[in-house]
Design a protein around this motif. Structure first.
Motif, mmCIF file in Angstrom:
data_model
loop_
_atom_site.group_PDB
_atom_site.id
_atom_site.type_symbol
_atom_site.label_atom_id
_atom_site.label_comp_id
_atom_site.label_asym_id
_atom_site.label_seq_id
_atom_site.Cartn_x
_atom_site.Cartn_y
_atom_site.Cartn_z
ATOM 1 N N ILE A 128 -33.777 49.624 -16.575
ATOM 2 C CA ILE A 128 -33.487 49.246 -18.083
ATOM 3 C C ILE A 128 -31.915 48.557 -17.918
ATOM 4 N N VAL A 129 -32.484 47.169 -18.296
ATOM 5 C CA VAL A 129 -31.405 46.227 -18.229
ATOM 6 C C VAL A 129 -30.710 45.998 -19.872
ATOM 7 N N PRO A 130 -29.596 45.693 -19.546
ATOM 8 C CA PRO A 130 -28.929 45.098 -20.903
ATOM 9 C C PRO A 130 -28.464 43.775 -21.051
ATOM 10 N N TRP A 131 -28.308 43.173 -22.349
ATOM 11 C CA TRP A 131 -28.368 41.746 -22.585
ATOM 12 C C TRP A 131 -27.045 41.006 -21.853
ATOM 13 N N ASN A 132 -26.058 41.939 -21.943
ATOM 14 C CA ASN A 132 -24.960 41.302 -21.356
ATOM 15 C C ASN A 132 -24.908 40.448 -19.919
ATOM 16 N N ALA A 154 -39.364 46.950 -14.429
ATOM 17 C CA ALA A 154 -38.029 46.661 -15.066
ATOM 18 C C ALA A 154 -38.038 46.082 -16.463
ATOM 19 N N LYS A 155 -37.355 46.705 -17.367
ATOM 20 C CA LYS A 155 -37.364 46.062 -18.826
ATOM 21 C C LYS A 155 -36.274 45.289 -18.983
ATOM 22 N N PRO A 156 -36.247 44.134 -19.405
ATOM 23 C CA PRO A 156 -35.088 43.324 -20.054
ATOM 24 C C PRO A 156 -34.605 43.835 -21.361
ATOM 25 N N ALA A 157 -33.579 43.547 -21.678
ATOM 26 C CA ALA A 157 -33.230 43.625 -22.991
ATOM 27 C C ALA A 157 -34.044 43.030 -24.144
ATOM 28 N N GLU A 158 -34.186 43.314 -25.294
ATOM 29 C CA GLU A 158 -34.953 42.617 -26.134
ATOM 30 C C GLU A 158 -34.319 41.212 -26.188
ATOM 31 N N LEU A 159 -33.130 41.097 -26.325
ATOM 32 C CA LEU A 159 -32.500 39.863 -26.676
ATOM 33 C C LEU A 159 -32.523 38.864 -25.507
ATOM 34 N N THR A 207 -28.673 50.787 -17.295
ATOM 35 C CA THR A 207 -27.430 49.932 -17.709
ATOM 36 C C THR A 207 -27.520 49.542 -19.492
ATOM 37 N N GLY A 208 -26.414 50.132 -19.713
ATOM 38 C CA GLY A 208 -26.394 49.751 -21.352
ATOM 39 C C GLY A 208 -25.291 50.514 -21.940
ATOM 40 N N SER A 209 -25.284 50.991 -23.357
ATOM 41 C CA SER A 209 -24.179 51.626 -23.953
ATOM 42 C C SER A 209 -24.381 52.986 -23.635
ATOM 43 N N THR A 210 -23.155 53.733 -23.664
ATOM 44 C CA THR A 210 -22.896 54.983 -23.431
ATOM 45 C C THR A 210 -23.849 56.006 -24.337
ATOM 46 N N GLU A 230 -25.015 53.066 -15.608
ATOM 47 C CA GLU A 230 -23.648 52.315 -15.682
ATOM 48 C C GLU A 230 -23.499 52.031 -17.182
ATOM 49 N N LEU A 231 -22.419 52.293 -17.691
ATOM 50 C CA LEU A 231 -22.153 52.475 -19.243
ATOM 51 C C LEU A 231 -21.192 51.553 -19.653
ATOM 52 N N GLY A 232 -20.442 52.012 -20.554
ATOM 53 C CA GLY A 232 -19.362 51.145 -21.039
ATOM 54 C C GLY A 232 -18.309 51.296 -20.444
ATOM 55 N N GLU A 359 -11.671 51.766 -28.683
ATOM 56 C CA GLU A 359 -13.125 51.925 -28.587
ATOM 57 C C GLU A 359 -13.534 50.711 -27.723
ATOM 58 N N GLU A 360 -14.809 50.558 -27.348
ATOM 59 C CA GLU A 360 -15.130 49.438 -26.565
ATOM 60 C C GLU A 360 -15.578 48.452 -27.548
ATOM 61 N N VAL A 361 -15.173 47.335 -27.583
ATOM 62 C CA VAL A 361 -15.408 46.256 -28.612
ATOM 63 C C VAL A 361 -16.657 45.483 -28.049
HETATM 64 P P1 NAD Z 1 -28.321 49.419 -25.339
HETATM 65 O O1 NAD Z 1 -27.725 50.868 -24.674
HETATM 66 O O2 NAD Z 1 -28.495 49.228 -26.670
HETATM 67 O O3 NAD Z 1 -29.327 48.738 -24.535
HETATM 68 C C1 NAD Z 1 -29.359 48.715 -23.051
HETATM 69 C C2 NAD Z 1 -30.820 48.655 -22.739
HETATM 70 O O4 NAD Z 1 -31.426 50.054 -22.936
HETATM 71 C C3 NAD Z 1 -31.701 47.671 -23.238
HETATM 72 O O5 NAD Z 1 -32.768 47.196 -22.526
HETATM 73 C C4 NAD Z 1 -32.341 48.574 -24.441
HETATM 74 O O6 NAD Z 1 -33.623 47.923 -24.762
HETATM 75 C C5 NAD Z 1 -32.715 49.937 -23.974
HETATM 76 N N1 NAD Z 1 -32.825 51.003 -24.806
HETATM 77 C C6 NAD Z 1 -32.392 51.102 -25.869
HETATM 78 N N2 NAD Z 1 -32.718 52.245 -26.469
HETATM 79 C C7 NAD Z 1 -33.208 52.812 -25.473
HETATM 80 C C8 NAD Z 1 -34.008 54.419 -25.739
HETATM 81 N N3 NAD Z 1 -33.890 55.142 -26.568
HETATM 82 N N4 NAD Z 1 -34.634 54.389 -24.356
HETATM 83 C C9 NAD Z 1 -34.437 53.894 -23.297
HETATM 84 N N5 NAD Z 1 -34.020 52.513 -23.366
HETATM 85 C C10 NAD Z 1 -33.544 52.088 -24.327
HETATM 86 O O7 NAD Z 1 -26.889 48.540 -24.789
HETATM 87 P P2 NAD Z 1 -26.745 47.038 -25.090
HETATM 88 O O8 NAD Z 1 -26.154 46.773 -26.544
HETATM 89 O O9 NAD Z 1 -27.836 46.420 -24.781
HETATM 90 O O10 NAD Z 1 -25.561 46.588 -23.972
HETATM 91 C C11 NAD Z 1 -24.275 46.724 -24.355
HETATM 92 C C12 NAD Z 1 -23.574 48.004 -23.747
HETATM 93 O O11 NAD Z 1 -23.978 48.191 -22.343
HETATM 94 C C13 NAD Z 1 -22.287 48.112 -23.533
HETATM 95 O O12 NAD Z 1 -21.669 49.289 -23.909
HETATM 96 C C14 NAD Z 1 -21.677 47.812 -22.146
HETATM 97 O O13 NAD Z 1 -20.462 48.368 -21.876
HETATM 98 C C15 NAD Z 1 -22.831 48.498 -21.451
HETATM 99 N N6 NAD Z 1 -22.800 47.765 -20.032
HETATM 100 C C16 NAD Z 1 -22.655 48.512 -19.038
HETATM 101 C C17 NAD Z 1 -22.679 48.161 -18.059
HETATM 102 C C18 NAD Z 1 -22.133 48.899 -16.734
HETATM 103 O O14 NAD Z 1 -22.546 48.481 -15.383
HETATM 104 N N7 NAD Z 1 -21.638 49.848 -16.538
HETATM 105 C C19 NAD Z 1 -23.175 46.809 -17.553
HETATM 106 C C20 NAD Z 1 -23.631 46.098 -18.866
HETATM 107 C C21 NAD Z 1 -23.504 46.566 -19.991
#
Ligand code: NAD
Length: 456
Positions: A128-132, A154-159, A207-210, A230-232, A359-361
């Motif tokens: 599960i991949v984030p948009w950044n 693999a699921k890319p982020a919506e954006l 990888t995404g939000s905490t 891998e989170l914030g 907070e993580e901005v």
């Molecule tokens: P997000 O958590 O909203 O989304 C990340 C991914 O998770 C997206 O693909 C999203 O579609 C998916 N997702 C959303 N809800 C879900 C659910 N209920 N079940 C399964 N998957 C779901 O985060 P974001 O806004 O895309 O990315 C920004 C965040 O990611 C920031 O907090 C940043 O710190 C973190 N980040 C961390 C790392 C790292 O390596 N530690 C790398 C990149 C981003």
């Protein structure tokens, strides 16, 4: 029922294209296809799997420019960064192409026979991949998982689905069998959630939000599913007075404003020893004002827009009422007029309870604070729920080592901001994550270690 998502160019705010979003039924079908492909993929001889991954890397290499241009338009990354990111996909594939023939087990001395260990692939792995960082994060999971003999979905982020979709096509062009790598654009709570709940997905690499990471971890617990998070982050750049202060100040903006601050490793807290504080800030100001915030397609651009209007508004919300010390500029005309711009912004903070300090901005905002001694610097750096990255600037080798050992963070650099390399481990302490990616051990983390005793 499948829906579509309108992908937007963050530089102009204009619609780019429509992408079909997978439903739960589509996801189930894709997972089953991946599962069907697994038996043949795990049986591919190690040298042949290595050759296919090398070829995949070569095909990506031949498309670096195309992928980079796609990322500039889809995510607003600067052209220079996007080229590096596409090259990082190639490099991960080439590096982990060295893994299939090196996934050694052990022979452990025992009485009455032979004891052997094997690294068995898990099966279907969901990423599960984030948009950044759409390309690198995909590659960091995909390359070692494939090398270890797993099938990847693999699921890319919506954006930001466009580069991942293209990489999926390039995999087929390189000769990876159907079903071995599936790119499945879709919504997090639909496709991502199904990776967590579907029993044929044996590991989720998130990888995404905490906030969402905690949900994924809780969901995986239900099946004792393997999970990497891998989170914030809210990483500290610690500057001691004995360093080259003007150089540390000149480099600090790049450690936080890269990718417009949408970087989990952003050094968004700068800690400066009090005796050097004024000098540091006086050099930081021209460096921030001089940052080239331009159309990301411009070769000279050092910072582009934020990924979306939502993210821009979220970041501006943090600045509402905040006392800004100084800020850079943003482009406002021509192709960039409707884009999601926020200038690189510096705030000075005295109270560690301040929201901008804690907070993580996830945007181009950095908070600067003074400290009095080494002990206080480490305590302030560690006073965070996060622990992903950080930098230490000092000429004192002993202090550099003491502070590097003292800061609770997975990736630190001394007299540098470089800490992420595909051949070194990456991951977080505390609520920044669980497990490690990259480095020589990553393929093993996509396997089960099996122990077999054979009696004489
Ligand atoms: P997000 O958590 O909203 O989304 C990340 C991914 O998770 C997206 O693909 C999203 O579609 C998916 N997702 C959303 N809800 C879900 C659910 N209920 N079940 C399964 N998957 C779901 O985060 P974001 O806004 O895309 O990315 C920004 C965040 O990611 C920031 O907090 C940043 O710190 C973190 N980040 C961390 C790392 C790292 O390596 N530690 C790398 C990149 C981003």
């Amino acid at each position: 029922m499948s829906t579509t998502w309108t992908v937007v160019d963050p530089t102009s705010g204009q619609d780019l294209t429509e992408v079909a979003m997978a439903s739960v039924a589509d996801t189930d079908a894709a997972i089953e296809r991946a599962h069907d492909a697994f038996a043949a993929w795990r049986a591919v001889a190690p040298g042949e799997r290595a050759r296919l991954l090398r070829r995949f890397g070569d095909v990506v290499d031949a498309h670096v420019e195309e992928l980079a241009e796609l990322e500039v338009r889809n995510a607003g990354h600067t052209l220079g960064n996007a080229r590096w990111e596409a090259g990082n996909v190639r490099d991960c594939l080439h590096y982990y192409a060295g893994a299939p023939e090196r996934l050694h087990g052990r022979q452990i001395p025992v009485a009455g026979g032979v004891d052997l260990t094997f690294h068995e692939p898990l099966g279907v792995v969901g990423i599960i991949v984030p948009w950044n960082f759409p390309m690198p994060v995909l590659a960091w999971g995909m390359a070692p998982a494939l090398a270890a003999g797993n099938c990847v979905i693999a699921k890319p982020a919506e954006l930001t689905p466009l580069t991942a979709i293209r990489i999926g096509e390039l995999a087929l062009e390189a000769g990876l069998p159907e079903g071995v790598l599936t790119i499945l654009p879709g919504e997090g709570p639909v496709v991502g959630e199904r990776f967590v709940t579907h029993p044929l997905v044996r590991k989720v690499s998130f990888t995404g939000s905490t906030r969402v990471g905690k949900q994924v971890m809780a969901g995986c617990a239900d099946q004792v599913k393997r999970v990497t998070l891998e989170l914030g982050g809210k990483s500290a750049n610690i500057v001691f007075a004995d360093t080259d202060v003007p150089a540390a100040a000149a480099g600090a903006p790049y450690a936080v404003f890269d990718n417009a601050g949408q970087d989990c490793c952003a050094r968004s807290r700068i800690l400066v020893e009090r005796s050097a504080y004024d000098e540091f800030v006086s050099h930081l100001e021209p460096a921030v004002r001089g940052l080239r915030v331009l159309d990301p397609a411009d070769e000279a651009s050092e910072m582009g827009p934020l990924v979306s209007a939502v993210q821009r508004d979220r970041v501006l919300g943090y600045l509402d009422g905040a006392e800004v010390a100084f800020a850079g500029s943003v482009p406002t005309t021509g192709t960039t007029a409707g884009g999601f711009w926020v200038p690189p912004t510096v705030v000075t903070v005295e109270d560690p309870a301040a929201r901008l300090w804690r907070e993580e901005v996830f945007g181009p905002v950095v908070a600067v604070m003074a400290f009095d001694d080494e002990e206080e610097a480490v305590a302030l750096a560690n006073d965070s729920e996060y622990g992903l990255s950080g930098s230490i600037f000092t000429r004192d080798v002993g202090r550099a080592l003491r502070v590097a050992r003292g800061v609770e963070s997975g990736n630190l650099s001394v007299n540098s901001h470089a800490a992420v390399r595909y051949w070194t481990p990456f991951g977080g302490y505390k609520q920044s994550g669980l497990g490690r990616e990259l480095g020589p051990d990553a393929p093993a983390s996509f396997t089960e270690e099996k122990n077999v005793f054979i009696a004489h």
